[in-house]
Design an enzyme around this catalytic site. Structure first.
Site, PDB file in Angstrom:
ATOM      1  NE  ARG A 129      -4.284  -1.830   1.604  1.00 38.57           N
ATOM      2  CZ  ARG A 129      -4.312  -2.848   2.619  1.00 38.57           C
ATOM      3  NH1 ARG A 129      -3.747  -2.734   3.592  1.00 38.57           N
ATOM      4  NH2 ARG A 129      -5.398  -3.790   2.257  1.00 38.57           N
ATOM      5  CE  LYS A 151       0.616  14.118 -15.287  1.00 39.46           C
ATOM      6  NZ  LYS A 151       0.577  14.744 -16.727  1.00 39.46           N
ATOM      7  CD  GLU A 193       8.678  15.076 -22.769  1.00 37.69           C
ATOM      8  OE1 GLU A 193       8.154  16.231 -22.556  1.00 37.69           O
ATOM      9  OE2 GLU A 193       8.257  14.052 -22.948  1.00 37.69           O
ATOM     10  CE  LYS A 235       6.945  17.189 -14.908  1.00 37.11           C
ATOM     11  NZ  LYS A 235       6.870  15.977 -15.574  1.00 37.11           N
ATOM     12  CD  GLU A 245      -2.270  16.758 -16.510  1.00 41.51           C
ATOM     13  OE1 GLU A 245      -1.157  16.298 -16.407  1.00 41.51           O
ATOM     14  OE2 GLU A 245      -3.082  16.476 -17.696  1.00 41.51           O
ATOM     15  NE  ARG A 249       2.072  17.138 -13.728  1.00 42.88           N
ATOM     16  CZ  ARG A 249       2.529  16.283 -12.702  1.00 42.88           C
ATOM     17  NH1 ARG A 249       2.268  16.366 -11.591  1.00 42.88           N
ATOM     18  NH2 ARG A 249       3.477  15.267 -13.228  1.00 42.88           N
ATOM     19  CG  ASN A 253      -0.123  16.032 -21.046  1.00 42.72           C
ATOM     20  OD1 ASN A 253       0.375  15.049 -21.554  1.00 42.72           O
ATOM     21  ND2 ASN A 253      -0.574  16.240 -19.905  1.00 42.72           N
ATOM     22  CG  HIS A 256       2.831  14.572 -24.036  1.00 42.62           C
ATOM     23  ND1 HIS A 256       3.693  15.841 -24.580  1.00 42.62           N
ATOM     24  CD2 HIS A 256       3.525  14.076 -23.248  1.00 42.62           C
ATOM     25  CE1 HIS A 256       4.653  15.693 -24.072  1.00 42.62           C
ATOM     26  NE2 HIS A 256       4.728  14.326 -23.298  1.00 42.62           N
ATOM     27  CG  HIS A 260       0.601  10.054 -25.179  1.00 42.16           C
ATOM     28  ND1 HIS A 260      -0.084  10.691 -24.002  1.00 42.16           N
ATOM     29  CD2 HIS A 260       1.866  10.148 -24.992  1.00 42.16           C
ATOM     30  CE1 HIS A 260       0.747  10.844 -22.857  1.00 42.16           C
ATOM     31  NE2 HIS A 260       2.034  10.600 -23.586  1.00 42.16           N
ATOM     32  CG  HIS A 274       7.212   9.586 -24.585  1.00 44.71           C
ATOM     33  ND1 HIS A 274       5.818   9.905 -24.907  1.00 44.71           N
ATOM     34  CD2 HIS A 274       7.599  10.553 -23.920  1.00 44.71           C
ATOM     35  CE1 HIS A 274       5.400  11.015 -24.137  1.00 44.71           C
ATOM     36  NE2 HIS A 274       6.674  11.340 -23.425  1.00 44.71           N
TER      37      HIS A 274
HETATM   38  N1  GLY Z   1       4.867  14.748 -18.641  1.00 46.92           N
HETATM   39  C1  GLY Z   1       3.832  15.624 -18.388  1.00 46.92           C
HETATM   40  C2  GLY Z   1       3.652  15.947 -16.884  1.00 46.92           C
HETATM   41  O1  GLY Z   1       4.150  15.397 -15.947  1.00 46.92           O
HETATM   42  O2  GLY Z   1       2.623  16.387 -16.355  1.00 46.92           O
END
Ligand code: GLY
Length: 377
Positions: A129, A151, A193, A235, A245, A249, A253, A256, A260, A274
């Site tokens: 947990r 994330k 990135e 960031k 997010e 945030r 993206n 993305h 994606h 990626h």
């Molecule tokens: N890679 C996008 C984020 O961390 O929000």
């Protein structure tokens, strides 16, 4: 800051109250990993999770550094590549961590790129947990993006990163010297990135990149350290304001949603890394912004020129092999985590350095744009 032998050291804090942590950036940090990690441990034991490529080049150095600090470690070595971000690998990793005797108070070290960081962080989030984890990112992409911000997760048959959890690491150790063994293609993918931070909110950084990307990619240590520091600072500032997010945030993206979808369409294979998907996606985001009259004609061309010069693909037609029809790509995008009430959300831009969140973008507008974009090269 500089060490006695002149090596550069930077620290960026991710300010999240009691869960605040530091990102340490510098050359040859791996040799000092034990000294950084030891104070965080409740007993002198840690589990390292890594992949075959990183293990071949760098595992001995990490283990030696932990041993020198009196830490006993076990290493779990997984296959390299995006396909490892799956339920089977997650289950196997959890069983291996339990078999290694990892207790709730222990720390797990994610030692690798984005795949290892995301998978290990998710395993840590659910193991007993929740155990804490440390990120030791070894690629440019993970040093500037995926190791920071909490994330974690795996891919699903329905799309990228659709299963996961937020779990902040307790420390990030980004050794910039590790980038020297990174294949050129991986380096360029990570560079996408870096460019993202300029494109989404910092024109002056993008201009700096236009002037310095060549030396950065060739290996200039100062340029790399500066770009990594600036990316992590950008960031960290966003994550501190919107950890899970709920709003801004999502700007991280940029590129993305398109990227994606292309990764899923190419089966998470070596056809498209990626960062390469993100590069194509960012150019598409700017072209789509022009198509919708949000930004000045010619902006997307400037973005594409820059990314192309870094060795990145900038158009879907550069992906080897067939792609699914536009309608399938749009269907994949409907699974994107930013979708709300079945409507697509995109990160669009008014200019370089001025991105915004566009909610409820009609599917037909995306499909029309993609059809036009496919014909444009
Ligand atoms: N890679 C996008 C984020 O961390 O929000």
């Amino acid at each position: 800051m500089q060490t006695a032998d002149g090596a550069r050291r930077d620290i960026v804090s991710v300010n999240l109250g009691q869960r605040t942590y530091d990102i340490h950036i510098g050359e040859n940090l791996l040799q000092e990993a034990g000294r950084y990690i030891a104070p965080l441990l409740s007993r002198p034991f840690a589990a390292i999770v890594t992949d075959e490529n990183v293990a071949r080049h760098h595992l001995k150095a990490l283990e030696a550094s932990l041993t020198a600090a009196g830490i006993v470690s076990v290493a779990i070595i997984l296959p390299a590549g995006e396909k490892t971000k799956c339920f089977t690998a997650l289950a196997d990793l959890c069983e291996q961590l339990l078999a290694a005797g990892v207790e709730r108070q222990d720390k797990v070290i994610a030692f690798g790129g984005g795949v290892i960081g995301d998978l290990t962080g998710f395993a840590a989030a659910i193991l007993r947990r929740g155990v804490e984890f440390i990120q030791v990112p070894t690629t440019l992409l993970s040093q500037v993006d995926s190791s920071v911000g909490g994330k974690t997760g795996i891919n699903s048959a329905h799309g990228k990163n659709l299963i996961g959890a937020f779990l902040q690491p307790v420390m990030v150790l980004a050794d910039t010297s590790l980038l020297e063994t990174l294949p050129r293609r991986e380096l360029a993918a990570g560079y996408a990135e870096v460019a993202k931070y300029g494109l989404l909110g910092d024109l002056s950084f993008f201009e700096w990149l236009e002037a310095n990307s060549e030396i950065l990619l060739r290996g200039d240590a100062q340029a790399r350290a500066y770009a990594i520091h600036r990316s992590c600072s950008a960031k960290a500032a966003i994550v501190a304001q919107d950890e899970t997010e709920q709003g801004m945030r999502a700007l991280l993206n940029l590129g993305h949603t398109f990227g994606h979808a292309l990764e899923k369409a190419t089966g998470y294979s070596s056809r498209l890394l990626h960062g390469e998907g993100v590069a194509i996606g960012m150019v598409q985001a700017f072209r789509f912004s022009e198509h919708l009259n949000h930004c000045k004609a010619g902006t997307a061309d400037r973005v594409a020129r820059h990314l192309k010069a870094a060795g990145l693909p900038t158009h879907m037609n550069e992906i080897e092999g067939p792609l699914p029809p536009v309608s399938d790509l749009v269907n994949i995008m409907k699974q994107d985590k930013k979708a709300q009430s079945g409507k697509l959300t995109f990160i669009l831009a008014r200019a370089i350095g001025d991105a915004f969140i566009a909610r409820s973008v009609p599917e037909s507008a995306v499909a029309d744009f993609l059809k036009e974009d496919l014909k444009s090269k």
